[in-house]
Design a protein around this motif. Structure first.
Motif, PDB file in Angstrom:
ATOM      1  N   TRP A 284       0.909  -1.267  -0.569  1.00 31.73           N
ATOM      2  CA  TRP A 284       0.177  -0.227   0.551  1.00 31.73           C
ATOM      3  C   TRP A 284       1.313   1.556   0.073  1.00 31.73           C
ATOM      4  O   TRP A 284       0.781   2.453  -0.354  1.00 31.73           O
ATOM      5  N   ARG A 285       1.646   1.531   1.039  1.00 37.45           N
ATOM      6  CA  ARG A 285       3.100   2.662   0.662  1.00 37.45           C
ATOM      7  C   ARG A 285       3.399   2.429  -0.427  1.00 37.45           C
ATOM      8  O   ARG A 285       3.562   4.152  -1.286  1.00 37.45           O
ATOM      9  N   GLU A 286       3.500   1.920  -1.290  1.00 36.71           N
ATOM     10  CA  GLU A 286       4.340   1.820  -2.927  1.00 36.71           C
ATOM     11  C   GLU A 286       3.647   2.227  -3.556  1.00 36.71           C
ATOM     12  O   GLU A 286       3.614   2.907  -4.680  1.00 36.71           O
ATOM     13  N   TYR A 287       1.630   1.754  -3.061  1.00 31.81           N
ATOM     14  CA  TYR A 287       1.095   2.380  -4.453  1.00 31.81           C
ATOM     15  C   TYR A 287       0.505   3.532  -3.911  1.00 31.81           C
ATOM     16  O   TYR A 287       0.514   4.874  -4.946  1.00 31.81           O
ATOM     17  N   TRP A 288       0.944   3.967  -2.468  1.00 31.62           N
ATOM     18  CA  TRP A 288       0.316   5.560  -3.193  1.00 31.62           C
ATOM     19  C   TRP A 288       1.228   6.521  -3.154  1.00 31.62           C
ATOM     20  O   TRP A 288       1.358   7.352  -3.568  1.00 31.62           O
ATOM     21  N   ASN A 289       2.778   6.086  -2.694  1.00 32.93           N
ATOM     22  CA  ASN A 289       3.502   7.117  -3.440  1.00 32.93           C
ATOM     23  C   ASN A 289       3.765   7.545  -5.008  1.00 32.93           C
ATOM     24  O   ASN A 289       4.198   7.918  -5.821  1.00 32.93           O
ATOM     25  N   LYS A 295       0.686  12.274  -8.992  1.00 36.69           N
ATOM     26  CA  LYS A 295      -0.179  13.752  -9.022  1.00 36.69           C
ATOM     27  C   LYS A 295       0.748  15.069  -9.309  1.00 36.69           C
ATOM     28  O   LYS A 295       0.869  16.207  -9.778  1.00 36.69           O
ATOM     29  N   ARG A 296       2.166  14.690  -8.656  1.00 34.79           N
ATOM     30  CA  ARG A 296       3.011  15.937  -8.329  1.00 34.79           C
ATOM     31  C   ARG A 296       3.842  16.539  -9.813  1.00 34.79           C
ATOM     32  O   ARG A 296       4.141  17.235 -10.394  1.00 34.79           O
ATOM     33  N   ALA A 297       4.028  14.651 -10.927  1.00 29.26           N
ATOM     34  CA  ALA A 297       4.229  14.767 -11.998  1.00 29.26           C
ATOM     35  C   ALA A 297       3.437  15.946 -13.115  1.00 29.26           C
ATOM     36  O   ALA A 297       3.639  16.116 -13.555  1.00 29.26           O
TER      37      ALA A 297
END
Length: 338
Positions: A284-289, A295-297
């Motif tokens: 889940w951490r990898e997914y949200w990262n 989104k930042r890109a």
């Protein structure tokens, strides 16, 4: 005649006996050294089937997917295990239903030790042992990477200890139910890996595996507590009788030993759940990262597009006529006559 007897030694389970029942006699089986010959024969059968699945199914899919070497190895591993686990789940479910182990949970510990086995139960255990033993030479045939060998050896060893322990210690009925639960969870996991390798954006089957894994762990722990904590201590014969296959009852009659075994089982299941939770949190951490980086890109690309200077004409076009900034038409320059 001689060759037929030798062939039967390799192909069919040995040590059949006639057990008297209320309806007559029933042919059942127990184990012995001749089982090693039968297991050896089915090891070669498993190697052939492994090669057939690899050649005619997995290699053809791999050519279309163009996977990297690491993903190629994992795809082959999961593909082979999906085929094996699906077959084993269907076969094991058929055995436990036809033998009545699910409809009558008391049969898991009643009349222990279960020295005499039905034909399909013994044949199932022999094939399971043959498959996991064949997995050892397959590590060489499949050219498994060195860093993957310890993990696979650990998995193979655990399966062999579980299956051989249940078979030799006459806990075959409990072993069948536990194998069914374990294979069901493993099937969904490796199926989710195959789907992920074909489409990396599709991780829905991992969520299904997570639910199945938790449910099967709970059922496994419940079965251990039911059989070890309440079932086996109530068996009538509580003496150590190795010649009759009775290895446990005199120990499980001791409440201190029984509680120690249950504590070890609970600790092992807790460690399995901890690794599972750690894996899910990391996923889940990898997914949200990944989502936040996307989104930042996207935001950076939008900002760059807004700040980019626009090239403007000295005027603008209206109905095909160029007009000045104040809206008036530019004055046409008079040309001198020659």
């Amino acid at each position: 005649q001689v060759t037929a007897k030798t062939a039967f030694l390799f192909i069919l389970p040995q040590y059949n006996v006639s057990v008297p029942t209320a309806d007559g006699e029933l042919v059942q089986y127990h184990y012995g050294l001749k089982d090693l010959v039968t297991i050896l024969f089915y090891i070669f059968i498993a190697i052939v089937l492994h090669a057939v699945v690899q050649e005619y199914v997995l290699d053809k899919i791999n050519r279309r997917l163009h996977l990297s070497k690491v993903k190629h190895s994992k795809f082959n591993e999961s593909g082979q295990l999906v085929a094996f686990h699906l077959t084993s789940v269907i076969w094991c479910l058929y055995v436990v239903v036809t033998e009545g182990y699910i409809s009558n949970p008391r049969s898991l510990w009643e009349n222990y030790p279960h020295v005499y086995l039905p034909y399909q139960v013994k044949f199932f255990y022999l094939c399971q042992l043959a498959y996991w033993l064949h997995a050892l030479p397959e590590l060489y045939f499949q050219k498994v990477r060195k860093e993957e060998i310890p993990r696979q050896l650990r998995c193979i060893t655990l399966y062999l200890l579980h299956i051989a322990g249940a078979y030799l210690l006459n806990l075959t009925r409990l072993g069948l139910i536990l194998l069914l639960l374990q294979y069901l969870a493993e099937f969904f996991f490796h199926m989710a890996r195959l789907v992920y390798f074909t489409d990396e954006n599709n991780e829905k089957l991992f969520n299904v595996w997570a639910v199945v894994f938790v449910v099967t762990r709970l059922f496994t722990l419940t079965l251990y507590i039911l059989v070890i904590g309440f079932g086996l201590p109530r068996v009538e014969s509580q003496a150590l009788e190795p010649e009759r296959g009775n290895f446990f009852n005199f120990l499980f009659n001791n409440i201190l030993f029984r509680m120690s075994v249950l504590l070890l089982v609970c600790l092992f299941q807790a460690s399995v759940m901890w690794r599972f939770i750690h894996f899910q949190l990391r996923r889940w951490r990898e997914y949200w990262n990944e989502q936040s980086s996307r989104k930042r890109a996207a935001a950076a690309a939008g900002t760059k597009q807004q700040t980019k200077p626009l090239k403007r004409d000295s005027g603008y076009h209206e109905n095909g006529v160029v007009k000045a900034e104040n809206g008036t038409s530019p004055r046409t320059k008079k040309l001198k006559s020659p």
